[in-house]
Write a protein that holds these residues in place. Structure first.
Motif, PDB file in Angstrom:
ATOM      1  N   SER A   1      23.509 -16.555 -40.925  1.00  0.00           N
ATOM      2  CA  SER A   1      22.430 -16.901 -39.989  1.00  0.00           C
ATOM      3  C   SER A   1      22.966 -17.072 -38.569  1.00  0.00           C
ATOM      4  N   LYS A   2      24.165 -17.633 -38.429  1.00  0.00           N
ATOM      5  CA  LYS A   2      24.757 -17.795 -37.093  1.00  0.00           C
ATOM      6  C   LYS A   2      25.182 -16.445 -36.514  1.00  0.00           C
ATOM      7  N   ASP A   3      25.685 -15.546 -37.367  1.00  0.00           N
ATOM      8  CA  ASP A   3      26.053 -14.202 -36.893  1.00  0.00           C
ATOM      9  C   ASP A   3      24.828 -13.475 -36.368  1.00  0.00           C
ATOM     10  N   ARG A   4      23.673 -13.657 -37.049  1.00  0.00           N
ATOM     11  CA  ARG A   4      22.442 -13.003 -36.585  1.00  0.00           C
ATOM     12  C   ARG A   4      22.014 -13.537 -35.213  1.00  0.00           C
ATOM     13  N   ALA A   5      22.119 -14.856 -35.040  1.00  0.00           N
ATOM     14  CA  ALA A   5      21.763 -15.432 -33.739  1.00  0.00           C
ATOM     15  C   ALA A   5      22.711 -14.936 -32.643  1.00  0.00           C
ATOM     16  N   ASN A   6      24.004 -14.813 -32.956  1.00  0.00           N
ATOM     17  CA  ASN A   6      24.979 -14.318 -31.969  1.00  0.00           C
ATOM     18  C   ASN A   6      24.730 -12.854 -31.619  1.00  0.00           C
ATOM     19  N   SER A   7      24.249 -12.039 -32.568  1.00  0.00           N
ATOM     20  CA  SER A   7      23.934 -10.639 -32.271  1.00  0.00           C
ATOM     21  C   SER A   7      22.827 -10.558 -31.224  1.00  0.00           C
ATOM     22  N   VAL A   8      21.816 -11.419 -31.357  1.00  0.00           N
ATOM     23  CA  VAL A   8      20.727 -11.434 -30.384  1.00  0.00           C
ATOM     24  C   VAL A   8      21.240 -11.895 -29.025  1.00  0.00           C
ATOM     25  N   LYS A   9      22.088 -12.932 -29.011  1.00  0.00           N
ATOM     26  CA  LYS A   9      22.623 -13.430 -27.744  1.00  0.00           C
ATOM     27  C   LYS A   9      23.446 -12.350 -27.040  1.00  0.00           C
ATOM     28  N   THR A  10      24.268 -11.640 -27.801  1.00  0.00           N
ATOM     29  CA  THR A  10      25.097 -10.590 -27.200  1.00  0.00           C
ATOM     30  C   THR A  10      24.241  -9.542 -26.510  1.00  0.00           C
ATOM     31  N   TYR A  11      23.149  -9.147 -27.144  1.00  0.00           N
ATOM     32  CA  TYR A  11      22.262  -8.149 -26.545  1.00  0.00           C
ATOM     33  C   TYR A  11      21.680  -8.672 -25.233  1.00  0.00           C
ATOM     34  N   LEU A  12      21.204  -9.917 -25.243  1.00  0.00           N
ATOM     35  CA  LEU A  12      20.584 -10.477 -24.048  1.00  0.00           C
ATOM     36  C   LEU A  12      21.596 -10.616 -22.905  1.00  0.00           C
ATOM     37  N   VAL A  13      22.803 -11.085 -23.212  1.00  0.00           N
ATOM     38  CA  VAL A  13      23.827 -11.243 -22.179  1.00  0.00           C
ATOM     39  C   VAL A  13      24.220  -9.888 -21.603  1.00  0.00           C
ATOM     40  N   ASN A  14      24.382  -8.887 -22.454  1.00  0.00           N
ATOM     41  CA  ASN A  14      24.732  -7.543 -21.971  1.00  0.00           C
ATOM     42  C   ASN A  14      23.633  -6.942 -21.102  1.00  0.00           C
ATOM     43  N   SER A  15      22.384  -7.408 -21.284  1.00  0.00           N
ATOM     44  CA  SER A  15      21.283  -6.876 -20.483  1.00  0.00           C
ATOM     45  C   SER A  15      21.108  -7.614 -19.170  1.00  0.00           C
TER      46      SER A  15
ATOM     47  N   LYS B   1      21.549 -20.381 -26.123  1.00  0.00           N
ATOM     48  CA  LYS B   1      22.294 -21.134 -27.126  1.00  0.00           C
ATOM     49  C   LYS B   1      21.959 -20.586 -28.508  1.00  0.00           C
ATOM     50  N   VAL B   2      22.878 -20.764 -29.445  1.00  0.00           N
ATOM     51  CA  VAL B   2      22.664 -20.249 -30.804  1.00  0.00           C
ATOM     52  C   VAL B   2      22.816 -21.382 -31.819  1.00  0.00           C
ATOM     53  N   LYS B   3      22.036 -21.271 -32.886  1.00  0.00           N
ATOM     54  CA  LYS B   3      22.142 -22.195 -34.016  1.00  0.00           C
ATOM     55  C   LYS B   3      22.048 -21.397 -35.301  1.00  0.00           C
ATOM     56  N   GLY B   4      22.899 -21.715 -36.252  1.00  0.00           N
ATOM     57  CA  GLY B   4      22.797 -21.129 -37.579  1.00  0.00           C
ATOM     58  C   GLY B   4      22.218 -22.158 -38.541  1.00  0.00           C
ATOM     59  N   LEU B   5      21.030 -21.862 -39.114  1.00  0.00           N
ATOM     60  CA  LEU B   5      20.326 -22.833 -39.972  1.00  0.00           C
ATOM     61  C   LEU B   5      20.281 -22.393 -41.424  1.00  0.00           C
ATOM     62  N   GLY B   6      20.966 -21.311 -41.736  1.00  0.00           N
ATOM     63  CA  GLY B   6      21.085 -20.883 -43.121  1.00  0.00           C
ATOM     64  C   GLY B   6      19.746 -20.524 -43.740  1.00  0.00           C
ATOM     65  N   GLU B   7      19.559 -20.971 -45.016  1.00  0.00           N
ATOM     66  CA  GLU B   7      18.334 -20.636 -45.746  1.00  0.00           C
ATOM     67  C   GLU B   7      17.267 -21.719 -45.631  1.00  0.00           C
ATOM     68  N   THR B   8      17.445 -22.643 -44.677  1.00  0.00           N
ATOM     69  CA  THR B   8      16.448 -23.705 -44.485  1.00  0.00           C
ATOM     70  C   THR B   8      15.220 -23.159 -43.767  1.00  0.00           C
ATOM     71  N   ASN B   9      14.156 -23.935 -43.771  1.00  0.00           N
ATOM     72  CA  ASN B   9      12.907 -23.635 -43.061  1.00  0.00           C
ATOM     73  C   ASN B   9      12.364 -22.234 -43.351  1.00  0.00           C
ATOM     74  N   PRO B  10      12.226 -21.857 -44.634  1.00  0.00           N
ATOM     75  CA  PRO B  10      11.666 -20.528 -44.914  1.00  0.00           C
ATOM     76  C   PRO B  10      10.215 -20.454 -44.433  1.00  0.00           C
TER      77      PRO B  10
END
Length: 453
Positions: free
Chosen positions: A401-415, A423-432
């Motif tokens: 989940s944290k890797d997915r959030a970092n992928s989005v951040k990388t795209y935004l920063v590169n743009s 900021k990024v947070k990895g929340l795992g399988e919580t809050n489905p």
């Protein structure tokens, strides 16, 4: 040798050397006067700064004469109360390796003598006097340490120091306290020459009489490796030594068209080379080529409409200021629901494939809209909450989940979005947001949500 006679001999020798040198200097002066300073310029101009030794005259032969003494300038022990001055002479061959350094082979001959005439009863340690015939051969390094004539096109006075090693052969003769004569002899009665290591260390000054002739004045201290030079070994460790003060002429061999490396003025030579007409033409041509390259680079960098894409690659010139463009400089068209700044579609959830943090191409339009909104609202910040479905362990899903959030951040920063605003947070399988027991629900739970501030 009678001291008065020796003085006359040495004086006559120096006078002869100076007379020959003066004659050579006069001839050289007459020649150069008729050709003016251009001769010196051409002489230096035939050599290049990095042209190597082959463009110079580097080999010299010399003759010298002077005085030998059993003491040296730095002091030390002499086994006799008095030292005498004797005639010395020599020849040399030198190979100049650079303007400041050369190798020199020397051969010397002469006599070294001393006596105890000022001692009580005119003897000491059973010895009255000695007279030792010497021959030596040495190899030394010669270092030009300074010049006092560097402002001229050619140097005229060089100071040098020398140091090396070699061998000395000597035959001592002596008189004992009762006046008896003695000498070193071989078993067959022939004269015995002792052989010893010798270390010569010296200094001197060289005067340029012409490009091929120089006058050398120098002083060398010679340190032997034994204590037999004066036919007497004292009762304590010591080494005999002797000095040689000399004057001589040095003749540099080589073609008349080559300058003498000894007298080259590197500053004048570099000046001539830098102001050579052909070189200046090459430099001007090089400047022109550099200017053309600079102009070409400036053309490549030119961006008339300020959209971040240079004119060379801008397929849509003259786009309005602030327009979001792609790599070809053309405006990016967003759907109306997405293009609305702050609209819900601009911050829609970003979905991911199973066990993957790689962005889907279908997510780019949403991310581009988010980027455009954040770049136009520079006070806005966002937190990216990454989630995973329930497959796998909780720890694995937390990392995913944290890797997915970092992928989005990388795209935004590169743009163009500042990294500090994301900021990024990895929340795992919580809050489905859907049922993890079905595949349709798990697909919706593999997501990144935008939390705006």
């Amino acid at each position: 040798m009678n001291y008065s006679t020796l003085k006359k001999t040495v004086a006559l020798s120096f006078a002869s050397l100076m007379a020959v040198g003066a004659a050579k200097a006069q001839t050289s002066t007459t020649t150069t006067t008729s050709t003016t300073d251009s001769t010196a310029s051409r002489s230096i101009g035939t050599a290049k700064v990095f042209g190597g030794r082959g463009q110079y005259k580097t080999f010299s032969l010399g003759i010298n004469a002077g005085v030998l003494s059993p003491v040296v300038a730095i002091g030390g022990v002499h086994d006799y109360t008095d030292q005498n001055i004797e005639l010395g002479y020599g020849v040399s061959a030198r190979w100049q390796l650079a303007h400041s350094f050369g190798l020199q082979l020397d051969g010397h001959g002469g006599s070294v003598s001393g006596d105890n005439f000022s001692a009580t009863n005119r003897y000491r340690d059973g010895m009255q006097d000695y007279d030792t015939r010497i021959w030596s051969a040495t190899l030394s390094g010669v270092v030009n340490v300074a010049t006092i004539d560097f402002i001229r096109r050619k140097n005229s006075v060089n100071f040098f120091v020398t140091g090396g090693a070699g061998m000395v052969w000597y035959h001592p003769t002596y008189h004992t306290a009762n006046g008896a004569f003695g000498e070193y002899l071989n078993a067959d009665g022939d004269k015995h020459y002792v052989k010893s290591l010798v270390i010569p260390v010296g200094a001197g000054v060289k005067f340029r009489l012409s490009d091929a002739v120089a006058l050398n004045l120098g002083y060398t201290m010679n340190f032997t490796d034994d204590d037999n030079l004066d036919a007497l070994k004292r009762g304590y460790p010591s080494r005999d030594k002797y000095s040689y003060g000399y004057g001589g002429l040095e003749f540099t061999l080589g073609g008349a068209g080559k300058p003498n490396l000894d007298w080259v003025n590197p500053v004048a030579m570099m000046y001539d080379e830098l102001y050579d007409a052909a070189l200046r033409q090459e430099v001007e041509a090089l400047k022109g080529r550099v200017t053309n390259v600079e102009n070409a680079v400036n053309d490549l960098k030119k961006d008339s409409d300020g959209d971040g894409v240079s004119d060379q690659f801008d397929k849509c010139p003259n786009t309005p200021a602030g327009t979001v463009v792609d790599g070809a400089g053309c405006p990016i068209k967003f759907p109306d629901t997405v293009a609305t700044t702050g609209g819900a579609a601009a911050y829609s959830n970003i979905q991911f494939d199973f066990d993957s943090s790689v962005l889907r191409t279908s997510s780019y339009s949403v991310l581009d809209a988010v980027s455009a909104d954040m770049r136009s609202n520079t006070s806005k910040t966002v937190t990216l909450n990454g989630y995973a479905s329930s497959e796998g362990t909780a720890a694995h899903n937390m990392r995913l989940s944290k890797d997915r959030a970092n992928s989005v951040k990388t795209y935004l920063v590169n743009s163009g979005v500042e990294a500090r605003r994301v900021k990024v947070k990895g929340l795992g399988e919580t809050n489905p947001i859907a049922d993890n027991s079905t595949e349709e629900g798990r697909v919706q739970n593999r997501r990144v949500e935008f939390q705006q501030k």
